[in-house]
Design an enzyme around this catalytic site. Structure first.
Site, PDB file in Angstrom:
ATOM      1  N   GLU A   1      10.537   7.073 -16.883  1.00  0.00           N
ATOM      2  CA  GLU A   1       9.333   7.597 -17.306  1.00  0.00           C
ATOM      3  C   GLU A   1       8.883   7.426 -18.579  1.00  0.00           C
ATOM      4  O   GLU A   1       7.804   6.912 -18.981  1.00  0.00           O
ATOM      5  CB  GLU A   1       9.353   8.997 -17.118  1.00  0.00           C
TER       6      GLU A   1
ATOM      7  N   SER B   1      17.051  19.586 -17.011  1.00  0.00           N
ATOM      8  CA  SER B   1      15.580  20.397 -17.422  1.00  0.00           C
ATOM      9  C   SER B   1      16.419  21.912 -17.975  1.00  0.00           C
ATOM     10  O   SER B   1      17.435  22.126 -17.855  1.00  0.00           O
ATOM     11  CB  SER B   1      15.096  20.874 -15.970  1.00  0.00           C
TER      12      SER B   1
ATOM     13  N   LYS C   1      18.464  20.333 -11.741  1.00  0.00           N
ATOM     14  CA  LYS C   1      17.715  18.913 -12.010  1.00  0.00           C
ATOM     15  C   LYS C   1      18.421  17.756 -12.906  1.00  0.00           C
ATOM     16  O   LYS C   1      19.227  17.892 -13.842  1.00  0.00           O
ATOM     17  CB  LYS C   1      16.296  19.049 -12.611  1.00  0.00           C
TER      18      LYS C   1
ATOM     19  N   HIS D   1       0.890  -1.431  -0.065  1.00  0.00           N
ATOM     20  CA  HIS D   1      -0.161  -0.109   0.172  1.00  0.00           C
ATOM     21  C   HIS D   1       0.834   1.418   0.043  1.00  0.00           C
ATOM     22  O   HIS D   1       0.361   2.132   0.637  1.00  0.00           O
ATOM     23  CB  HIS D   1      -0.904   0.003   1.128  1.00  0.00           C
TER      24      HIS D   1
END
Ligand code: ARG
Length: 461
Positions: A293, A280, A286, A159
């Protein structure tokens, strides 16, 4: 080319509308099938000659013409005329241009309906083999990292809440098991792909005395189709493959999801190497897990391919319908996507750097050994349900006092279980919790090492 001059133009008196030519053509995407189309044609031609349906001389001319076309296509020197319908027509037309009318004999006892089924099967048989190789490669990366990280402890979650400590290697081998099921599914799928449909012709078979077994043998098929109507209308093997590939993608996607979460600052469990991350354009600090992804995102795309083929098939009347031409782009897209994702993920996995201290620290938080304390009480003769209640109250007390279990003194523990003595602390340690689970399929170091040994020696079930 006007309708009249098309290979099938005999009964036509008007030219085909230009838009219809473009609309019906599959050449721009089915040209990748050319080596298979030619391989199939060569085998078919040999069989026609062996059966005395065409002369050995004609067969030789046809085969050498086909081999020239194969060479030109391989070198990128073939000029595809945009008014040709598909790869079969492009090759046949070029053959006739090269060897003359005799080229027109190749299509004896054959239709594009069984020809395209053959091409798709030859293509997919090869690609499934390639994908199997890539799956084994990803499995090997997982085993390598599992061996390197054999002592590393990870908080296991259910969970998305911290649940119990596990070995990182155990976690990595969970993906290995999933991929192993993918491999066995794809091997089975390859068995159903590996069936030779030629001879089915348009739908009813052919009256020529062909030898289907011989064609199957030349093309190394393990069997031949047994019903011509089924053979020309069947694309189950495409749907089945895309489903199997969807599961492969889903497994990769879930692994990538963990990597995305774990590489974020809040978790900080893993560092994905610079080679597999991107920056980025605005935020200089970043380092983004874009590869992970994208693998997650491309999973949606493969599911789309699965929906496409299932939907294309669902309303088709027997037998061949032109809708079936729409099977190719989803199939090719799935093959390309799954191959790139597998190959990039294998390398990315091999380069992961895990933050062992951070994971160990995190594994000890959140009362992750509470089950071990309950199990300890059970060993002392307390029924599990009661033990669960005792430990639950103990955890509640710790939360209230803002302490962890190991820092309680024995008197505090006795408030919840009066017989407690000092050996209770042993079961509260994260390492003890992990090594206690020494059963087949458990997370103890010994159990995980046994599994690695089985995997490496090929004793796998
Ligand atoms: N390009 C077609 C396909 O991919 C080949 C078969 C064409 N057959 C036909 N009867 N028009 O399905």
């Amino acid at each position: 080319m006007s309708g009249k001059k098309k290979p099938w133009g005999g009964r036509f008196s008007e030219p085909t509308d230009k838009r219809v030519e473009e609309f019906t053509s599959s050449l721009h995407f089915d040209k990748r099938l050319y080596p298979y189309d030619i391989e199939g044609s060569v085998a078919h031609c040999r069989m026609l000659a062996a059966q005395g349906i065409i002369s050995p001389d004609d067969a030789e001319k046809i085969i050498s013409g086909l081999q020239d076309i194969l060479k030109d296509m391989g070198k990128g020197e073939f000029s595809y005329s945009s008014d040709l319908e598909d790869i079969h027509m492009a090759i046949e037309k070029s053959l006739i241009d090269r060897v003359g009318d005799v080229g027109g004999r190749l299509h004896t006892a054959r239709s594009r309906n069984d020809q395209i089924s053959l091409d798709m099967r030859l293509y997919l048989r090869d690609e499934v083999t390639n994908i199997l190789g890539l799956l084994v490669g990803l499995q090997a990366s997982l085993v390598d990292v599992a061996k390197r990280e054999i002592g590393t402890i990870l908080p296991g979650y259910t969970h998305m809440q911290k649940a119990q400590p596990v070995l990182l290697s155990h976690y990595l081998l969970a993906w290995w098991e999933m991929l192993d099921r993918d491999i066995s599914r794809l091997k089975e799928c390859r068995g159903r792909v590996n069936v030779m449909p030629l001879g089915s012709a348009a739908l009813a078979g052919t009256g020529f005395p062909i030898d289907r077994e011989y064609v199957a043998e030349l093309l190394s098929f393990s069997g031949i189709s047994k019903n011509s109507m089924d053979a020309v209308s069947d694309r189950d093997f495409v749907a089945e493959f895309i489903f199997d590939a969807s599961l492969v993608m889903m497994h990769m996607s879930r692994f990538c999801e963990d990597l995305v979460i774990w590489s974020g600052g809040e978790f900080g469990f893993v560092d994905i190497s610079d080679a597999f991350t991107t920056g980025s354009s605005i935020m200089p600090q970043k380092k983004n897990p874009d590869v992970a992804e994208l693998i997650r995102g491309k999973t949606g795309r493969v599911y789309g391919d699965l929906m496409a083929i299932l939907t294309i098939m669902k309303g088709l009347p027997m037998t061949y319908d032109r809708d079936l031409q729409e099977d190719k782009e989803p199939l090719f897209d799935t093959v390309d996507t799954v191959k790139t994702c597998l190959s990039v993920l294998s390398d990315m996995t091999g380069n992961l750097k895990f933050n062992r201290d951070r994971m160990l620290e995190s594994a000890a938080e959140g009362f992750s050994t509470a089950t071990d304390v309950a199990d300890y009480l059970v060993m002392k003769g307390i029924p599990f349900r009661e033990a669960h209640g005792i430990v639950g109250r103990l955890v509640g007390y710790c939360i209230e006092k803002q302490k962890d279990m190991e820092s309680l003194d024995i008197e505090e523990i006795r408030l919840f279980w009066k017989d407690a003595d000092a050996d209770i602390y042993a079961c509260m340690s994260v390492k003890g919790s992990v090594s206690a689970r020494n059963i087949i399929g458990g997370t103890a170091g010994e159990a995980v090492l046994r599994r690695i040994e089985e995997i490496e020696s090929g004793r796998i079930d």
